[in-house]
Design a protein around this motif. Structure first.
Motif, PDB file in Angstrom:
ATOM      1  N   VAL A 113       0.851  -1.186   0.000  1.00 15.65           N
ATOM      2  CA  VAL A 113       0.000   0.000   0.000  1.00 15.65           C
ATOM      3  C   VAL A 113       0.888   1.238   0.000  1.00 15.65           C
ATOM      4  CG1 VAL A 113      -1.827  -1.189   1.293  1.00 15.65           C
ATOM      5  CG2 VAL A 113      -0.139   0.192   2.521  1.00 15.65           C
ATOM      6  N   THR A 114       0.299   2.350  -0.374  1.00 14.02           N
ATOM      7  CA  THR A 114       0.968   3.644  -0.279  1.00 14.02           C
ATOM      8  C   THR A 114       0.239   4.478   0.750  1.00 14.02           C
ATOM      9  OG1 THR A 114       1.700   3.583  -2.583  1.00 14.02           O
ATOM     10  CG2 THR A 114       1.629   5.740  -1.519  1.00 14.02           C
ATOM     11  N   GLY A 115       0.993   5.060   1.671  1.00 15.31           N
ATOM     12  CA  GLY A 115       0.386   5.867   2.722  1.00 15.31           C
ATOM     13  C   GLY A 115       1.387   6.838   3.296  1.00 15.31           C
ATOM     14  N   PRO A 116       0.970   7.655   4.274  1.00 15.97           N
ATOM     15  CA  PRO A 116       1.905   8.603   4.900  1.00 15.97           C
ATOM     16  C   PRO A 116       3.139   7.883   5.447  1.00 15.97           C
ATOM     17  CG  PRO A 116      -0.357   9.051   5.589  1.00 15.97           C
ATOM     18  CD  PRO A 116      -0.399   7.754   4.853  1.00 15.97           C
ATOM     19  N   ALA A 117       4.311   8.383   5.099  1.00 20.05           N
ATOM     20  CA  ALA A 117       5.543   7.748   5.575  1.00 20.05           C
ATOM     21  C   ALA A 117       5.618   7.766   7.091  1.00 20.05           C
ATOM     22  CB  ALA A 117       6.751   8.453   4.970  1.00 20.05           C
ATOM     23  N   ILE A 118       5.116   8.844   7.691  1.00 20.75           N
ATOM     24  CA  ILE A 118       5.034   8.991   9.144  1.00 20.75           C
ATOM     25  C   ILE A 118       3.626   9.467   9.471  1.00 20.75           C
ATOM     26  CG2 ILE A 118       5.868  10.257  11.172  1.00 20.75           C
ATOM     27  CD1 ILE A 118       7.905   8.269  10.132  1.00 20.75           C
ATOM     28  N   VAL A 119       3.004   8.884  10.474  1.00 17.08           N
ATOM     29  CA  VAL A 119       1.659   9.280  10.864  1.00 17.08           C
ATOM     30  C   VAL A 119       1.586  10.798  11.041  1.00 17.08           C
ATOM     31  CG1 VAL A 119      -0.091   9.119  12.680  1.00 17.08           C
ATOM     32  CG2 VAL A 119       1.179   7.084  11.999  1.00 17.08           C
TER      33      VAL A 119
END
Length: 303
Positions: A113-119
């Motif tokens: 998946v692709t998502g925020p590298a850091i919350v």
């Protein structure tokens, strides 16, 4: 990304409510290079598979229940976080938090998946794993009004190398409002319960040393449900498993400084990270942490 950026405070807006959290504050709390090896290891303690407890065992003694989730509805009492944490392999996402049949399932999955590298930060990256992390909307505090707080959780830890079942509380401006790691169970060592805590007078500097401890059990904590109870008071943090007191933590030098601090309850299932020394990503296994209920009680004195 440097440490200062990693620990920048973020504001998560979920369902119109604000929750102050630290992106991965608890990720340095276990057996990573800043903490060293376990400082205290117990003799083997007996556990009872599929043990359960009754509220009346506490309320009849004077405890008052202030929070309860039996996971028979939705997750409206929690914030679900999205994104990654430094040195971990998974992207946390709400989809990995599932209520089914009266249980909460927090699952680590092998998927891209692709998502925020850091919350909480805008930059994105590709992840090979996903998992779940949630934080309570209800705050917790052992203070002058409620001097003793007792957290009760019935759960099965997730088995599998690279996973860590995690229950803890933490406050904003880490670690000035404290963090208490009540339950850490590595998926590769599911007969061991680790606990720790953090505190500092300025942000990003944990002053607590030699507070990490390991309770060794005679059973696999991922094979059956067990009841974990944690009592936070001014001078100690007590741990119970299946109704038996197994540790009273007074070491580390800063437990009294946690008194009066406001914290939030969190459940998560990290993949990798600083929980494993000499971590081998190629050996990671996926799995699920199953939670039957979480309850919080308070009392005017230790009972």
């Amino acid at each position: 990304m440097n440490t200062s950026t990693f620990f920048t405070r973020i504001i998560i807006i979920i369902a119109g409510l604000s929750c102050l959290v630290w992106s991965g504050c608890r990720k340095l709390s276990s057996i990573g290079p800043n903490k060293g090896a376990d400082t205290v290891k117990s003799n083997t303690v007996h556990v009872i598979p599929n043990y359960n407890s009754s509220d009346t065992e506490l309320t009849s003694k004077g405890w008052s229940k202030v929070f309860e989730d039996n996971f028979d509805g939705d997750l409206s009492q929690w914030h679900a976080l999205t994104g990654g944490v430094q040195k971990e392999l998974a992207c946390y996402q709400p989809a990995n938090l599932k209520v089914s049949g009266g249980y909460l399932e927090i699952s680590a999955k092998k998927e891209t998946v692709t998502g925020p590298a850091i919350v909480g930060e805008p930059a994105t990256k590709s992840f090979d794993y996903t998992s779940g992390w949630m934080v309570s909307k209800t705050s917790i505090s052992a203070n002058e009004t409620t001097p003793v707080v007792r957290i009760v959780a019935r759960l099965k830890a997730a088995p599998g190398y690279g996973l860590t079942s995690f229950l803890y509380t933490f406050g904003g401006n880490w670690p000035t409002n404290g963090e208490i790691d009540f339950l850490e169970i590595k998926g590769s060592d599911t007969n061991e319960l680790l606990s720790d805590y953090q505190y500092g007078t300025v942000p990003l500097q944990d002053l607590v040393k030699n507070a990490l401890s390991t309770t060794v059990t005679d059973g696999d904590l991922s094979a059956a449900f067990h009841v974990y109870e944690f009592e936070w008071s001014q001078n100690s943090i007590k741990t119970y498993i299946d109704g038996e007191l197994v540790e009273t933590k007074t070491v580390g030098g800063y437990i009294p400084q946690l008194f009066g601090k406001t914290e939030y309850l969190s459940l998560s299932l990290p993949v990798g990270g600083l929980y494993y020394n000499n971590f081998m990503p190629e050996k990671v296994q996926t799995g699920t942490m199953v939670v039957d209920y979480v309850k919080i009680f308070t009392a005017k004195k230790s009972l």
